[in-house]
Design a protein around this motif. Sequence first.
Motif: not given
Lengths: 337, 337
Positions: B92-107, B307-317
């Motif tokens: 479903d496209p839903y979780p994939l939308s998060l992927l954008g922010g995640i990928s951007q931030e992590l990369t 997505g960005v927030l998810l990424a930031r939080k893992v990185l912080a952890q």
Amino acid sequence: MTHTKKKQPVAPRANLTMADLAELAGVSKITVSRALSESPLVNAETRERVQALARKHGYKLNVSARNLRLRRSHTVAVIVEMKPSSGRTMWDPYPLSLLGGISQELTSAGYSVLLTTRQGATDAPVQAADGIILLGQGAHQDAVRFYDRLGMPMVVWGAAEQGGDNHIVVGSDNRQGGISAAERFVSIGRRHPVFIGNPDHPEMAQRLFGFVDELANHGIKPLLLRRAEFTLESGIEAVRSLSDRKVRFDAIFACSDLLAMGAIRALVELGQSVPNDVSVIGYDDTPLGASFLPPLSTVRQNWQEGGVLLARKVLAQIHGQTVQSQMMATTLVVRAT
Amino acid sequence: MTHTKKKQPVAPRANLTMADLAELAGVSKITVSRALSESPLVNAETRERVQALARKHGYKLNVSARNLRLRRSHTVAVIVEMKPSSGRTMWDPYPLSLLGGISQELTSAGYSVLLTTRQGATDAPVQAADGIILLGQGAHQDAVRFYDRLGMPMVVWGAAEQGGDNHIVVGSDNRQGGISAAERFVSIGRRHPVFIGNPDHPEMAQRLFGFVDELANHGIKPLLLRRAEFTLESGIEAVRSLSDRKVRFDAIFACSDLLAMGAIRALVELGQSVPNDVSVIGYDDTPLGASFLPPLSTVRQNWQEGGVLLARKVLAQIHGQTVQSQMMATTLVVRAT
DNA sequence: CGATATCAAGATATCGATATCATTGATGCA
DNA sequence: TGCATCAATGATATCGATATCTTGATATCG
């Protein structure tokens, strides 16, 4: 006084290694390695014992070490490269649909998916992979060339271009899609078709060529209406511009379902009947088109299957086989428009 | 006669190592390593020379070796875990939308994204990562527990549950979303609202609770209409069932835009006017809802930001900081319905 | 009975990078 | 001149796994 144990900021979990496990089991590292990889070289009883110990202590294989030793990473980089012009979010749903099939196929082959966009400063992560799948949206030949010179196994999604030294191309048969639409229009007696899309995009260009060529066989020359965006609004606006220019037309082949739905909406506003006055065919067969009113006729591409195919081809390349570019068939789905 | 060079089936490119480079440059491996990583410990002239050589010969760092030595992979596993019940495509496209922010931030933080579904037999690839982002669609508490016991830094997307030892939760404030919808209905004088959605899904349940509680403040009790699917058809069918049962209602809060659009379509078919007879609010603020006729009112969640927030939080952890769960605000977007 | 397979397990080297400690020559300063 | 300091570089050990080659014990055979 000395610190006997430093505070570990990152990962406090003390992972034990094969050497630790070996000591616990009273055997050598190598035996542990063999036991865990189901090698027939160890006694069944020993194998069980080691495996039990590993489970008990929550042993985790160090993937980096293994990759280093085996000189491969069991990882395929999936690069989502969008046309750099559109500063918008890089995440149109389109390439993501392929991801489903890709992920499924790679995972079940024991490979991981490394997801990347090009923006990353370094190519280091990509180079760590065993192969590359490049998903793009037209006009990305520079990206293809860029990754091609890494000399890694690579499969590109898109319209069939030359297909360089290391890479091959998988895509859906856009030309055939265009032909199907043309055939349909001809068969229901339409004489003034319009094509809405962006021929600068290689895949769309193929659709246009197929469309034009097939129509030419029947002495028909379609009108080309360029649209860069594939949104509903863009479709609405496209039809309005036709109407403003008093263009006569009785069929529309749009390069995306959204475009087609927008067109239909504009037509209805203008008092035209779909499909009586104007017949419309979209592209992609999105779920939305199917439940649109009236249900949209469209050219279907099988994304899932495309993803699977992409994955299979990289894997084959990685395993040293020679593989060839392939176009997937498209299907015309005739509904109410 | 012996084979001096075996045929290499997989990767014929002979990658040169730091040792090779060192020999070419007439220095030691360490110096090469330092030169390539911009260490101030090497002379500027030497650094230039080594870097030039590296470029000339197309040197590629062996990421596995570096990961092994440094004991970290600069990789975050993103696990897309869907409710196992629906055998449908996991995408479903839903979780994939998060992927954008995640990928951007992590990369941009120098991390890679390792994309996974749970179906993979082994967790080896996941364990190679430095952290985990778990995207799911409700009812996946077992998955959370499963990954939680790996003891890795982890961030989960969803409704705020307990938040275990290692993991925290990021999500949008579903409860607030429900409250906003309720407030809107109350403010325009609706007295008989209906909620369409699936309360078994934790995120939807939150929306329902917010909705119900806020309405209760005004002495209103909404009708709950369960629907497991979030499609257009499901929305249509939901309204028809209401109509069949002669239920009286003047407002609908649907758990997805598609559901809402389906509902509106059914209402129109039944001769009801939107928003005069029945007011409708959807959820998600999909582009489609905005260009729907009439333009759909909806509760917006900002996926990209999520997505960005998810990424930031893992990185912080991963960097050893203590981080906390966080709910992101939702916005009620009032359009025509 | 001696020679040879066969099986189970171990010793060692190796993958390619980096951390740590050691070394060298040049320089500063009294 | 003598000694401390510093900049630049090197030697070595190490991360954790597996490939290759051995070793020792037992089974098999003519």
